[in-house]
Design an enzyme around this catalytic site. Structure first.
Site, PDB file in Angstrom:
ATOM      1  N   ASN A 158      35.452  36.488  33.185  1.00  0.00           N
ATOM      2  CA  ASN A 158      35.622  36.266  34.669  1.00  0.00           C
ATOM      3  C   ASN A 158      34.418  36.455  35.323  1.00  0.00           C
ATOM      4  OD1 ASN A 158      36.580  34.169  36.399  1.00  0.00           O
ATOM      5  ND2 ASN A 158      36.654  36.008  38.093  1.00  0.00           N
ATOM      6  N   LYS A 169      44.853  49.300  44.900  1.00  0.00           N
ATOM      7  CA  LYS A 169      44.530  49.313  43.291  1.00  0.00           C
ATOM      8  C   LYS A 169      45.689  49.006  42.778  1.00  0.00           C
ATOM      9  CE  LYS A 169      40.923  47.080  40.658  1.00  0.00           C
ATOM     10  NZ  LYS A 169      40.088  46.380  41.391  1.00  0.00           N
ATOM     11  N   GLY A 227      43.736  39.533  40.707  1.00  0.00           N
ATOM     12  CA  GLY A 227      42.884  39.670  39.516  1.00  0.00           C
ATOM     13  C   GLY A 227      42.338  40.751  38.991  1.00  0.00           C
ATOM     14  N   ASP A 228      42.045  41.645  38.072  1.00  0.00           N
ATOM     15  CA  ASP A 228      41.235  42.304  37.633  1.00  0.00           C
ATOM     16  C   ASP A 228      40.742  42.197  36.214  1.00  0.00           C
ATOM     17  OD1 ASP A 228      39.331  44.634  39.061  1.00  0.00           O
ATOM     18  OD2 ASP A 228      40.065  45.231  36.802  1.00  0.00           O
ATOM     19  N   LYS A 250      33.902  49.441  49.093  1.00  0.00           N
ATOM     20  CA  LYS A 250      33.691  48.069  48.832  1.00  0.00           C
ATOM     21  C   LYS A 250      34.097  46.878  49.751  1.00  0.00           C
ATOM     22  CE  LYS A 250      34.145  46.473  44.726  1.00  0.00           C
ATOM     23  NZ  LYS A 250      35.054  45.916  43.425  1.00  0.00           N
TER      24      LYS A 250
HETATM   25  N1  GLU Z   1      39.379  43.362  40.927  1.00  0.00           N
HETATM   26  C1  GLU Z   1      38.417  42.813  42.367  1.00  0.00           C
HETATM   27  C2  GLU Z   1      37.498  44.159  42.374  1.00  0.00           C
HETATM   28  O1  GLU Z   1      36.902  44.417  41.800  1.00  0.00           O
HETATM   29  C3  GLU Z   1      38.572  41.507  43.187  1.00  0.00           C
HETATM   30  C4  GLU Z   1      39.576  42.370  44.493  1.00  0.00           C
HETATM   31  C5  GLU Z   1      40.476  41.915  44.894  1.00  0.00           C
HETATM   32  O2  GLU Z   1      40.107  40.418  44.539  1.00  0.00           O
HETATM   33  O3  GLU Z   1      40.964  42.021  45.496  1.00  0.00           O
HETATM   34  O4  GLU Z   1      37.281  44.515  43.592  1.00  0.00           O
END
Ligand code: GLU
Length: 450
Positions: free
Chosen positions: A239, A125, A164-165, A113
């Protein structure tokens, strides 16, 4: 095929009981077949073998004291998966379902990604099996401080930048940043998703949802269709879902659903965004309360969901935006969507569709934007936050939103051109995986055996 089978079998032995991680790896390997078959360099350099093994995995105890004075213990994780393109970048998830396999699947997806965004960020992560639900503000703060008491030594603005997540928003980022600052004495951009008062970027909060809708718009426009007027199913109420719904309205579409762990709201007239924000951002309560304000809406409790899937995907609509969590959309759900006239899916969550569901979408040749392309707007805007912090600047809402649009457009172009290059123009899973993979793999080769 035997190569994929052998790789997964080996993973099952060396990293046992990590089903979601195997699922994510299998999907990527499946897409990479055409490139692995024709390119010897990736085999010679054992790129796959290196890519599926994280550079570093940090697992730690997170002890904290609850409001009753009892000591609680959780498991904390940070998986630093791949730094070929830049510092590890990816969110932290606080949810009771978190384990090493979940964080590894998320970290693995994040590599591709982040590469797709075209920005200089590696993949990582983290998180904890901590359930923020029902916890007091003081408990959340003590948990976040304890989490950082270990993690602070592993992160930094040029090494590893968490965000965040699920279960981690601006409040948690604030407590974690505060503790990091206290321990290190550094006031730097070590987290993204910060408050706008002290270093956060405009549009970061909205970015994943907005980006996911822009991606749907680009998929439709490429085939001469438009988003305006389309009825849309959205799952989730966090969110990502909230700002997906907001952007759908801004672009003239009609979002008719949202959901949380209590059930699904179906509001044929269109989900009321103010009520949703009030329930979820201000009062932080369950969605069943939505019908009190809107008696014309229907609430479907989880107990009434079909045995083979999720009630939200059995509703009629032209577009679907899964914005809740992994594997929330089954094969039966995918078939129901297609049978009900759904012509496009854009994933705001990470890996929300099961592998069989993805096959249904690809076979039906509907528009399908896989999460690692469609939800990349969040992490991309995180990188814009890093850039603003590093250059001590602050960009306007319009400036950041414009950059987000351009990034989403480029991701769409890159995934669709790569899909066409490999003879499957509609297959954005293949396109996104190969486009992301090539960047990371070539950078790894150039950086030697590390
Ligand atoms: N948790 C988000 C994702 O799955 C954002 C990760 C970020 O902003 O570093 O991409």
């Amino acid at each position: 095929m035997t190569y994929i089978h052998d790789t997964i079998t080996k993973l099952q032995k060396t990293s046992p009981a990590q089903a979601e991680f195997y699922q994510a790896v299998e999907e990527v390997l499946d897409s990479l077949q055409p490139i692995l078959e024709t390119s010897e360099k990736y085999q010679l350099h054992s790129i796959i073998e290196r890519m599926i093994e994280p550079e570093r995995q940090i697992m730690f105890r997170v002890p904290w004291v609850d409001d009753q004075g009892k000591v609680q213990v959780n498991k904390g994780y940070r998986i630093e998966f791949n730094s070929a393109l830049g510092p590890y970048k990816g969110g932290l998830r606080f949810h009771p379902s978190v384990n090493a396999g979940i964080i590894k699947f998320l970290g693995f997806e994040q590599i591709f990604k982040n590469a797709l965004t075209g920005l200089p960020i590696g993949g990582g992560k983290g998180g904890a099996n901590f359930d923020p639900k029902g916890k007091s503000d003081g408990e959340i703060m003590r948990f976040c401080q304890s989490f950082i008491n270990e993690l602070y030594r592993h992160i930094g603005p040029t090494t590893d930048v968490p965000a965040g997540d699920i279960g981690v928003g601006a409040r948690e980022i604030g407590y974690m940043f505060g503790q990091y600052k206290r321990l290190t004495g550094n006031y730097d951009g070590v987290f993204t998703g910060k408050s706008l008062l002290w270093g956060g970027s405009l549009v970061r909060k909205e970015a994943t949802g907005y980006g996911c809708v822009y991606f749907a718009q680009y998929m439709l426009e490429a085939k001469g269709d438009i988003l305006a007027g389309k009825r849309c199913l959205v799952s989730g109420a966090g969110n990502v879902a909230i700002y997906t719904i907001e952007k759908l309205y801004q672009l003239g579409a009609i979002p008719v659903s949202c959901s949380d762990s209590s059930g699904t709201i179906y509001h044929e007239a269109g989900v009321n965004l103010d009520t949703l924000k009030e329930l979820k951002e201000v009062r932080k309560v369950r969605l069943n309360e939505y019908v009190t304000a809107h008696p014309d809406a229907k609430f479907i409790p989880v107990a009434d969901y079909p045995a083979d899937g999720n009630a939200v995907w059995r509703l009629p609509a032209e577009l679907a935006f899964p914005c809740a969590t992994q594997n929330e959309l089954s094969e039966a759900d995918a078939k129901a969507l297609v049978a009900n006239g759904c012509i496009g899916v854009s994933e705001g969550a990470n890996m929300p569709s099961t592998q069989d569901a993805v096959e249904v979408f690809l076979d039906a040749k509907i528009h399908y934007g896989p999460g690692k392309a469609a939800n990349a707007g969040g992490v991309a805007t995180s990188q814009l936050e890093m850039a603003q912090n590093a250059s001590m600047q602050r960009w306007s809402f319009e400036e950041v939103d414009e950059k987000l649009k351009v990034i989403m457009k480029n991701i769409f172009i890159s995934a669709s051109e790569t899909a066409a290059e490999f003879g499957e123009p509609h297959n954005l899973v293949l396109g996104a995986n190969i486009a992301g993979f090539r960047k990371v793999a070539d950078a790894m080769i150039e950086q030697g055996v590390v």
